[in-house]
Design an enzyme around this catalytic site. Structure first.
Site, short mmCIF file in Angstrom:
data_model
loop_
_atom_site.label_atom_id
_atom_site.label_comp_id
_atom_site.label_asym_id
_atom_site.label_seq_id
_atom_site.Cartn_x
_atom_site.Cartn_y
_atom_site.Cartn_z
N CYS A 105 0.66 -1.08 -0.04
CA CYS A 105 0.18 -0.01 0.00
C CYS A 105 0.94 1.37 -0.01
O CYS A 105 0.46 2.33 -0.57
CB CYS A 105 -1.05 0.09 1.16
SG CYS A 105 -0.17 -0.12 2.71
N HIS A 260 -1.80 1.27 7.83
CA HIS A 260 -2.03 1.50 6.31
C HIS A 260 -1.66 2.96 5.81
O HIS A 260 -1.74 3.90 6.49
CB HIS A 260 -3.66 1.32 6.20
CG HIS A 260 -4.09 0.99 4.80
ND1 HIS A 260 -3.37 0.03 3.80
CD2 HIS A 260 -5.02 1.47 3.86
CE1 HIS A 260 -3.91 -0.02 2.61
NE2 HIS A 260 -4.89 0.67 2.79
N ASN A 284 -7.99 5.62 -0.56
CA ASN A 284 -7.43 4.20 0.05
C ASN A 284 -7.15 3.30 -1.16
O ASN A 284 -7.96 2.82 -2.27
CB ASN A 284 -8.50 3.31 0.67
CG ASN A 284 -8.24 2.07 1.34
OD1 ASN A 284 -7.07 1.43 1.08
ND2 ASN A 284 -8.92 1.45 2.14
#
Length: 586
Positions: A105, A260, A284
Site C-alpha cells: 500500500c 495502512h 485508499n
C-alpha cells in the site's frame, strides 16, 4: 560548495546539478536496452522473456505466500488473460488501481498520487509501448534512484492462481498499466516480496526524484491546513499513514484501516454553514473501504454546503476515496508525506516570489580507521568526515529557508538491505553543532529556519559502517549565477589549495596561505596572516583544506562587506586591513 576534509575525499566525491537527474542520460537496469530488445523480438517473431526477472518463484520471493499457493502460481501474459488488452484505457487514474495480496500500500499510495501529477507521470510511464503496435511482450518503466533515472525492462508475464491476480489488479479488466508498473518496481527492488512493507516516503521520491518531507500528526505544525492547501496548489505528491502494525489490515468501525498508507488527493477550505471548514480528500489503495464519519460520502455535513460546491467535490461511490475534516484527519492518521521537485509548499504555494536552489553531493562516509569512531565520539571527530559548506543569503524568521536531505545508497540488487541509522550535523563557522538529525530510514530529510551566514553539513551514521550517500541541500532565494572569480564557485578553492600546497602535505603553512590569499585576489598583511593561522590553523601553524575553505569564504565575505559599506557612503574610521583584523577572529 563541495568541501570534504581532504583532497582524497574531494576526488572520490562529486557534485552534480539539477534536481532530479536527467532522463536523457538514463541508466539501464541490468544493462537491458528496451528498444534493442523489442526490435530483436519483433525481428524473430518472439515474445520477450526476461531471464533477469524470470517467471519463477524467485521473482515472487520464498516467504511471501504459503508453499501450496506458490506451487500453484502460473505466469500469464495479458494477451492470455483478456482478448483485447490495453496498457491504458481512457487515461491513467488512481481508480484504475486495486491492491492485491501483497502489502505494498505504501507504493500504491504514492502511485495514486502520481496519477494526479502528469508532469511526473510521463517520466515513469513511457508512451512508446502498448499491446496494439509493435507488441513483443516487453515493457519498461522508469524510476529515480540515488540521483539518476533508471530504465527497468520487464516481460509482461504476471503471476496468477486459477486466473486470479495475486498482486495489483486493474478495476477495468483489460487495462494493465498498474500490474506491469508494479512488476517493474518489484524487479527494481529484487522481488515482489521486497514490496511487502516499505516507506511511502521512499516511493514518492522514487517516482519523482523530488524532495520529500514528513510531518508527525502527534505534533503537527500549527499551519498544517495551509501547508496542505499550498502543497495541493503546488502540485505536490501527498500521502499519509495510520498508526498501528503494517500488513495487519485491521479495519476500525469508522472505516479507517490501521497500519495502512493512503493518498491525499485534495485539500480545500469550504464554506460551511455560517463559516469555513478545512477538509481533506483521501484515497485508499484497496480501491474500496472508506471513512464513515463526518464529511464521508453520505454524511449530513454536505447538506450545508452550496450545491455547486457539493457537486464539484463529492463523489458518492465505494471507490476508496472520501473527505474528512482536518481535525478528524489529525486524530485518525499519524504521518503526512509531501514530495515535489522543490519544497515550494513551504512558501505556501507562492512560487512567483521565491525560488529554491539545489546543491547535490555524492560521496562515501567511513568511520575513523584508527579508532572506529562514529558520530558520537566528539564534536571534533566530525571534521574527519566529508563536509559541505553552504551560504544562507536571506532570512525570514517566519518561513523555512533551508531543506537538507541525506539518502543512503544500498548496493545494487540489495534493495532490501537493512537501513543504517544515518543523519547529519549542521554547524556554523565556530564549529558549534546547531542541528543534528538521525533516523534509521533510507532518506533523512528536515527543514530549517537559518539566519544568514555560512554553514557546514556533516553526513554521518551512528554505526561503525561505511555507506555511500547522496546529500541534497535546498536553499531559498540564493543567487546561483556562476562566477568564476568568486570563492562560491565549488572548483576554485580546491584549485588554489592544490596550487599552493607545494609539498603535497595536505596543509598550507604561513607562506603558502599568503600565496593562496593573493591568488584568490584578496589582500592580507603579516598581522592578519598570523591571526588567520591562529583562528583557523592547527597547533603547528598549518591550515587544512576544510578550514581553508571556511577561512577564505569569510575573508571574501568580509572584504566585500567593507567595500559595500565604503561605496555606500558610510564614513569608515578604519582601513580595510584594520576592518579585516577586527572581524576575522570573531
Amino acid at each position: 560548495m563541495l568541501a570534504p576534509s581532504s583532497t582524497l575525499m574531494l576526488e572520490r566525491g562529486r557534485q552534480t546539478t539539477g534536481a532530479t537527474g536527467s532522463l536523457q542520460n538514463l541508466k539501464r537496469f541490468n544493462s537491458q536496452d528496451f528498444k534493442n530488445l523489442r526490435a530483436l523480438c519483433l525481428s524473430q517473431g518472439l515474445l520477450f522473456e526476461d531471464d533477469t526477472f524470470p517467471a519463477h518463484i524467485s521473482s515472487i520471493g520464498p516467504n511471501l505466500l504459503p508453499e501450496d499457493e506458490l506451487r500453484r502460481v502460473q505466469w500469464k501474459r495479458p494477451t492470455e488473460l483478456h482478448r483485447n488488452p490495453h496498457l491504458i484505457m481512457d487515461g491513467v487514474s488512481r481508480f484504475d488501481i486495486m491492491q492485491g495480496e501483497i502489502g505494498d500500500c505504501w507504493m500504491l499510495a504514492a502511485l495514486g498520487s502520481l496519477t494526479l501529477r502528469k508532469q511526473f507521470l510521463e517520466d515513469v510511464l513511457p508512451k512508446d509501448q502498448g499491446f496494439q503496435d509493435d507488441y513483443a511482450g516487453i515493457f519498461h518503466f522508469r524510476f529515480w534512484q540515488y540521483g539518476d533515472w533508471v530504465d527497468v525492462v520487464i516481460d509482461d508475464r504476471l503471476p496468477v492462481i486459477n486466473g486470479r491476480y495475486l498482486f495489483v489488479h486493474p478495476r477495468t479488466s483489460n487495462e494493465f498499466w498498474p500490474s506491469l508498473l508494479e512488476k517493474a518496481y518489484a524487479k527494481l527492488r529484487g522481488s515482489y516480496q521486497n514490496l511487502n512493507g516499505g516507506y511511502l516516503s521512499d516511493a514518492l521520491v522514487d517516482f519523482t526524484g523530488g524532495i520529500q518531507v514528513q510531518f508527525s500528526l502527534k505534533d503537527p505544525p500549527p499551519d498544517l491546513e495551509e501547508i496542505l492547501k499550498a502543497a495541493d496548489k503546488s502540485r505536490c505528491l501527498m500521502g499519509c499513514s495510520t498508526p498501528g502494525q503494517a500488513n495487519r489490515n485491521i479495519e476500525l468501525r469508522n472505516g479507517i484501516v490501521q497500519g495502512h498508507a493512503y493518498t491525499i488527493t485534495g485539500a480545500v477550505k469550504i464554506r460551511y454553514k455560517n463559516g469555513w471548514k478545512h477538509i481533506i480528500r483521501i484515497w485508499n489503495p484497496w480501491g474500496h473501504g472508506e471513512w464513515k464519519g463526518p464529511w464521508s460520502d453520505e454524511s449530513p455535513q454536505w447538506d450545508y454546503v452550496e450545491p455547486k460546491y457539493r457537486e464539484a467535490l463529492l463523489r458518492d461511490k465505494d471507490d476508496g476515496e472520501f473527505w474528512m475534516s482536518c481535525e478528524h484527519f489529525q486524530e485518525q492518521f499519524s504521518w503526512v508525506y509531501i514530495c515535489n521537485n522543490t519544497p515550494s509548499f513551504l512558501d505556501f504555494g507562492d512560487q512567483h516570489c521565491t525560488t529554491w536552489s539545489l546543491e547535490r553531493h555524492i560521496n562515501l562516509w567511513s568511520p575513523d580507521p584508527a579508532t572506529r569512531r562514529n558520530y558520537y565520539s566528539s564534536a571534533g571527530a566530525v571534521s574527519t568526515n566529508p563536509q559541505y559548506f553552504f551560504k544562507v543569503p536571506d532570512y525570514d524568521p517566519k518561513t523555512y529557508n533551508v531543506v537538507i536531505s541525506l539518502m543512503q545508497k544500498h548496493a545494487e540488487h540489495v534493495q532490501d538491505a537493512k537501513n543504517l541509522k544515518i543523519g547529519f550535523f549542521i554547524t556554523m563557522e565556530n564549529s558549534k553543532v546547531l542541528k543534528q538529525v538521525f533516523s534509521p530510514i533510507r532518506d533523512v530529510t528536515n527543514y530549517f529556519i537559518l539566519s544568514p551566514g555560512t554553514y557546514a553539513v556533516y553526513p554521518a551514521t551512528t554505526e561503525n559502517q561505511e555507506f555511500e550517500f547522496l546529500l541534497r541541500i535546498f536553499i531559498k532565494n540564493q543567487d546561483y549565477k556562476e562566477n568564476s572569480n568568486s570563492l562560491t564557485n565549488p572548483v576554485l578553492p580546491m584549485d588554489i589549495f592544490r596550487k599552493e600546497d607545494r609539498n603535497h602535505s595536505g596543509f598550507l603553512d604561513a607562506a603558502e596561505l599568503k600565496g593562496a590569499i593573493h591568488t584568490a585576489g584578496l589582500a592580507t598583511n603579516d598581522q592578519l596572516l598570523r591571526l588567520l593561522l591562529l583562528r583557523y590553523g592547527d597547533a603547528e601553524g598549518r591550515i587544512g583544506f576544510s578550514d581553508f575553505v571556511c577561512c577564505m569564504m569569510r575573508l571574501e565575505t568580509m572584504t566585500y562587506a567593507f567595500q559595500n559599506l565604503a561605496e555606500g557612503g558610510s564614513k569608515m574610521s578604519m582601513t580595510a586591513m584594520e576592518w579585516l583584523t577586527l572581524v576575522m577572529y570573531t
